[in-house]
Design a protein around this motif. Structure first.
Motif, PDB file in Angstrom:
ATOM      1  N   LEU A 117       0.858  -1.180   0.000  1.00 20.20           N
ATOM      2  CA  LEU A 117       0.000   0.000   0.000  1.00 20.20           C
ATOM      3  C   LEU A 117       0.899   1.236   0.000  1.00 20.20           C
ATOM      4  N   LEU A 118       0.602   2.181  -0.857  1.00 20.72           N
ATOM      5  CA  LEU A 118       1.363   3.423  -0.926  1.00 20.72           C
ATOM      6  C   LEU A 118       0.388   4.579  -0.792  1.00 20.72           C
ATOM      7  N   ILE A 119       0.560   5.356   0.268  1.00 13.47           N
ATOM      8  CA  ILE A 119      -0.387   6.431   0.579  1.00 13.47           C
ATOM      9  C   ILE A 119       0.320   7.771   0.487  1.00 13.47           C
ATOM     10  N   ASP A 120      -0.250   8.665  -0.307  1.00 13.27           N
ATOM     11  CA  ASP A 120       0.283  10.015  -0.482  1.00 13.27           C
ATOM     12  C   ASP A 120      -0.318  10.915   0.600  1.00 13.27           C
ATOM     13  N   ALA A 121       0.527  11.390   1.513  1.00 14.56           N
ATOM     14  CA  ALA A 121       0.056  12.201   2.640  1.00 14.56           C
ATOM     15  C   ALA A 121       0.124  13.693   2.355  1.00 14.56           C
ATOM     16  N   ARG A 122       0.407  14.061   1.132  1.00 14.66           N
ATOM     17  CA  ARG A 122       0.607  15.482   0.836  1.00 14.66           C
ATOM     18  C   ARG A 122      -0.686  16.289   0.811  1.00 14.66           C
ATOM     19  N   PHE A 123      -1.829  15.636   0.996  1.00 15.31           N
ATOM     20  CA  PHE A 123      -3.091  16.382   1.097  1.00 15.31           C
ATOM     21  C   PHE A 123      -3.248  17.032   2.467  1.00 15.31           C
ATOM     22  N   LEU A 124      -2.458  16.594   3.441  1.00 14.45           N
ATOM     23  CA  LEU A 124      -2.521  17.172   4.783  1.00 14.45           C
ATOM     24  C   LEU A 124      -1.717  18.473   4.843  1.00 14.45           C
ATOM     25  N   ASP A 125      -2.118  19.367   5.759  1.00 20.53           N
ATOM     26  CA  ASP A 125      -1.359  20.596   5.968  1.00 20.53           C
ATOM     27  C   ASP A 125       0.052  20.245   6.416  1.00 20.53           C
ATOM     28  N   ASN A 126       1.039  20.966   5.903  1.00 20.56           N
ATOM     29  CA  ASN A 126       2.442  20.622   6.085  1.00 20.56           C
ATOM     30  C   ASN A 126       3.062  21.371   7.261  1.00 20.56           C
ATOM     31  N   PRO A 127       3.549  20.648   8.281  1.00 23.61           N
ATOM     32  CA  PRO A 127       4.213  21.320   9.405  1.00 23.61           C
ATOM     33  C   PRO A 127       5.442  22.118   8.995  1.00 23.61           C
ATOM     34  N   TYR A 128       6.001  21.833   7.828  1.00 21.42           N
ATOM     35  CA  TYR A 128       7.185  22.559   7.362  1.00 21.42           C
ATOM     36  C   TYR A 128       6.938  24.054   7.322  1.00 21.42           C
ATOM     37  N   TRP A 129       5.692  24.436   7.068  1.00 21.99           N
ATOM     38  CA  TRP A 129       5.383  25.857   6.927  1.00 21.99           C
ATOM     39  C   TRP A 129       5.092  26.540   8.255  1.00 21.99           C
ATOM     40  N   ILE A 130       5.200  25.791   9.357  1.00 20.30           N
ATOM     41  CA  ILE A 130       5.066  26.374  10.701  1.00 20.30           C
ATOM     42  C   ILE A 130       6.481  26.570  11.242  1.00 20.30           C
ATOM     43  N   PRO A 131       6.924  27.792  11.423  1.00 16.87           N
ATOM     44  CA  PRO A 131       8.343  28.039  11.757  1.00 16.87           C
ATOM     45  C   PRO A 131       8.859  27.217  12.926  1.00 16.87           C
ATOM     46  N   GLU A 132       8.067  27.089  13.994  1.00 17.72           N
ATOM     47  CA  GLU A 132       8.548  26.376  15.174  1.00 17.72           C
ATOM     48  C   GLU A 132       8.557  24.855  14.987  1.00 17.72           C
ATOM     49  N   LEU A 133       7.948  24.361  13.910  1.00 19.42           N
ATOM     50  CA  LEU A 133       7.923  22.918  13.644  1.00 19.42           C
ATOM     51  C   LEU A 133       8.870  22.499  12.518  1.00 19.42           C
TER      52      LEU A 133
END
Length: 227
Positions: free
Chosen positions: A125-141
């Motif tokens: 099974l291969l699941i693309d998780a890129r539909f979720l909001d990305n923590p990369y764009w939260i500076p502290e995360l």
């Protein structure tokens, strides 16, 4: 039978890695055609040139394998580093070799990967998780990973993440006995996001925790693209 393909950036390192698998009970082969003559047992095939064509041939022939890359990036497009299920260093060889030997209990590997480094080839099974909001764009995360509680909380507070995990957990539970009937004792459930650091790590880790509640199976949690 388990077939392990081991890639490395040079022949010397490849030989050292293959020797570790031989010490764990694997039989070395030098080409895919030797599979037809193999008499059971676990097999290891070493390559040091990226082996992109060999991997494509294995996929065309529906050969099941676990792909390992030992050492640094070899910069071969579509090769063993890019497509590996496991990227390891020398100290990890023996433990992984023992872990990958033919099994009496099924093993589910919950794998987190980054699409920028290529998707694993042999995931059930291969699941693309890129539909979720990305923590990369939260500076502290941004500089944290999915192993950090703050990142996990950010991802899992999104309702879609929980719904996805509910569905994947049910699918894996239903598919496991069907794979066992076909003699396939190791399946990979792969979650991908852009860099393989945040969303995919959270989801793979959460699924691993859920699956460990199922009796009679073993579960791995692997973060391919982070330490």
């Amino acid at each position: 039978m388990t077939l392990v393909i081991v890639g490395a950036p040079n022949p010397t390192r490849m030989d050292e890695a293959v020797s570790a698998f031989e010490a764990a009970g694997f039989t070395r082969i030098d080409e895919l055609d030797q599979l037809d003559r193999a008499r059971g047992g676990d097999l290891v095939l070493g390559v040091s040139d990226g082996a992109a064509e060999l991997l494509r041939e294995a996929d065309r022939r529906a050969i099941k394998y676990v792909l390992i890359h030992d050492g640094e990036d070899d910069h071969h497009e579509g090769g063993t580093f890019e497509r590996a299920h496991h990227r390891i260093e020398a100290a990890q060889r023996g433990e992984l070799a023992q872990h990958l030997r033919s099994r009496e209990r099924p093993l589910v590997t919950c794998l987190a990967f980054g699409y920028k480094n290529g998707a694993p080839a042999d995931a059930a099974l291969l699941i693309d998780a890129r539909f979720l909001d990305n923590p990369y764009w939260i500076p502290e995360l941004r500089d944290l990973s999915g192993r950090d509680p703050a990142v996990a909380e950010y991802v899992m507070q999104q309702p879609a993440a929980g719904h996805l995990l509910d569905d994947v957990q049910r699918i894996v539970r239903d598919l496991l006995p069907l794979y066992q009937e076909k003699g396939r004792m190791h399946i990979v459930v792969a979650f991908g996001c852009t860099g393989g650091r945040h969303r995919s790590v959270v989801l793979a880790g959460e699924l691993a925790e859920r699956l460990r509640e199922i009796e009679g199976i073993d579960v791995d949690f692997v973060t391919r693209d982070i330490d």
